[in-house]
Design an enzyme around this catalytic site. Structure first.
Site, PDB file in Angstrom:
ATOM      1  N   HIS A 155       3.319 -13.181  10.605  1.00 43.72           N
ATOM      2  CA  HIS A 155       3.511 -12.560  12.083  1.00 43.72           C
ATOM      3  C   HIS A 155       3.947 -11.077  11.501  1.00 43.72           C
ATOM      4  O   HIS A 155       4.560 -10.090  12.059  1.00 43.72           O
ATOM      5  CB  HIS A 155       4.499 -12.999  12.884  1.00 43.72           C
ATOM      6  N   SER A 277      -5.868  15.402   2.892  1.00 50.81           N
ATOM      7  CA  SER A 277      -5.937  15.999   4.172  1.00 50.81           C
ATOM      8  C   SER A 277      -6.210  17.598   4.006  1.00 50.81           C
ATOM      9  O   SER A 277      -5.847  18.143   3.102  1.00 50.81           O
ATOM     10  CB  SER A 277      -4.662  15.735   4.808  1.00 50.81           C
ATOM     11  N   LYS A 283      -1.073  14.173   1.390  1.00 50.22           N
ATOM     12  CA  LYS A 283      -1.833  13.058   1.861  1.00 50.22           C
ATOM     13  C   LYS A 283      -2.854  12.380   0.802  1.00 50.22           C
ATOM     14  O   LYS A 283      -3.481  12.967   0.127  1.00 50.22           O
ATOM     15  CB  LYS A 283      -2.803  13.220   3.105  1.00 50.22           C
ATOM     16  N   GLU A 290     -10.208   2.494   5.866  1.00 45.12           N
ATOM     17  CA  GLU A 290     -10.365   2.687   7.540  1.00 45.12           C
ATOM     18  C   GLU A 290     -11.829   2.217   8.222  1.00 45.12           C
ATOM     19  O   GLU A 290     -11.859   2.103   9.242  1.00 45.12           O
ATOM     20  CB  GLU A 290      -9.832   4.052   7.865  1.00 45.12           C
TER      21      GLU A 290
END
Ligand code: ARG
Length: 458
Positions: A155, A277, A283, A290
């Site tokens: 979970h 970024s 970043k 992704e």
């Protein structure tokens, strides 16, 4: 040149032609289409429909067309509706009238059905070959993560300590199933060569379909010509196999995206496999992961879209079936573009065992506390309640489990003695789960992984 038109007095509307034409995507079938045509010409000669000389001329011409495609010199003409038309038109230009005998007893319906199967039998091999290095890279990370202990989640809440090796290998096994699924499917596909089904009713010539099938690498010919031209189960099966592979990759990707977040910091991506970024200089984005996560959605779309195309189709060939190729090629291209960068990413990613250990919390040893009582004769159900009371006592005192004093523990159960302190050891807790398949059975699991990899190399 078109392959039809004798009964027509008007040319096709231009917009309809653009809608209908498939050469812009089905040119990729040229190699299997030509192999199928050579085998068909051979079968025609075997049936006495054409002479051996005619067969030789056709085979030679078809090889020249193949060489043009392979060398990038093939020139499409405006009437080239699809790959079958394009090849036959060019064959005619190269060998003359004999080209007109190639299509005897055959239809583009059994031709394209055969082409797609032949293409798939090759494609699934490429996919398996591209998955294997990823599985191997995960195995390599597991070897490096043998001694690193990290939180195991259910979970996505802290559950029990596991080794990083165990976590890495949990993403290895799904890939072994993907590879096996593809191989098993392809093996079954070899039992259904559709060539010789004609348009729908079969072929009237004395074609030896068994020999023809074997010549093309199949074990047998299809049993029913209507099914032979309509069956696209293999396309759906392949799309499913790629989709499930994509889903597996998306789950690996998601774990790594979360673990790479500085709040956890369990892993760090190599700079070659992350991106920056344009605005925020700090970043380090896990873009390839992704994309792996995102492209699974695209694969699901290809699968469900194609199943919708198949649903409710009337018997035999319908032009709807031309819609098999774009989802098929897209799913294949997507997976084949995704796997190689993921291999590099997994090979170069670094785990941070200190951050993994820092994320461990003694509450994750509550089960071990219950097991401690079980070893001293307490039934597990009661032990579970008692360990729960210890968790509560620790929370009330604002201390970790090991901070609850022995007298307080003994109020909960007289079975707690001095030696309970040995429970509070994450590494030992992981090592204790050494029944096969558990996080403590590194050696057993690794032996199985190695044995599986060895079968793939053989
Ligand atoms: N381009 C077609 C396809 O991919 C080939 C078969 C066409 N058959 C026909 N009868 N028009 O399905």
């Amino acid at each position: 040149m078109t392959l039809w038109g004798g009964a027509f007095s008007q040319p096709t509307d231009d917009a309809v032609r653009r809608l209908n034409d498939s050469l812009r995507f089905d040119w990729r079938l040229y190699d299997v289409d030509i192999s199928g045509s050579i085998a068909w010409a051979h079968a025609l000669a075997g049936a006495g429909v054409i002479t051996e000389d005619e067969y030789a001329a056709l085979a030679d011409g078809l090889e020249r067309v193949r060489a043009e495609f392979a060398g990038g010199t093939f020139e499409a003409a405006s009437g080239d509706e699809d790959i079958h038309t394009a090849v036959e038109r060019r064959l005619g230009a190269l060998v003359g009238d004999v080209a007109g005998k190639l299509h005897t007893g055959r239809s583009r319906n059994d031709q394209v059905a055969t082409d797609v199967l032949l293409w798939l039998i090759r494609a699934q091999k490429d996919v398996r070959a591209a998955i294997l290095p990823l599985a191997t890279a995960l195995r390599g990370q597991a070897q490096r993560g043998r001694d690193a202990v990290m939180p195991g989640y259910t979970h996505f809440q802290p559950a029990q300590p596991i080794t990083a090796a165990h976590w890495w290998l949990s993403h290895f096994w799904p890939l072994t199933r993907d590879i096996e699924r593809l191989a098993e499917q392809a093996d079954r596909w070899r039992d259904k060569c559709p060539l010789g089904s004609g348009a729908l009713a079969g072929t009237p010539y004395a074609i030896n379909r068994q020999r023809l099938a074997e010549r093309l690498g199949f074990r047998r010919a299809t049993a029913n010509s209507l099914d032979g031209v309509a069956d696209r189960d293999h396309v759906a099966e392949f799309l499913f196999a790629l989709t499930l592979l994509g889903v597996h990759l998306s789950r690996l990707a998601e774990d790594l995206i979360v673990y790479a977040n500085p709040a956890l910091g369990f892993v760090r991506l190599d700079e070659r496999y992350s991106t920056g970024s344009s605005l925020m200089p700090q970043k380090r984005n896990p873009d390839p992961l992704e994309l792996a996560r995102g492209k699974a959605g695209r694969a699901i779309g290809n699968l469900t879209g194609f199943l919708a195309t198949l649903k409710g189709l009337p018997t035999a060939y319908n032009k709807d079936l031309q819609e098999d190729k774009e989802p098929l090629f897209d799913a294949y291209d997507t997976i084949m573009a995704l796997l190689p960068p993921l291999v590099g990413l997994i090979e170069t990613i670094r785990i941070n065992p200190d951050r993994m250990e820092a994320a461990l919390d003694e509450s994750m040893l509550a089960t071990d506390l219950a097991d401690y009582l079980v070893e001293r004769g307490v039934p597990f159900r009661q032990a579970h309640v008692m360990a729960g009371r210890v968790v509560r006592a620790a929370e009330e005192r604002g201390v970790p489990l090991s901070g609850v004093p022995l007298d307080a523990l003994r109020e909960i159960s007289e079975h707690f003695t001095e030696d309970v302190s040995a429970v509070f050891d994450f590494r030992a807790a992981a090592a204790r789960r050494k029944a096969p398949g558990g996080t403590g059975d590194y050696d057993g699991q690794m032996r199985r992984a190695e044995a599986w990899l060895a079968t793939q190399k053989a």
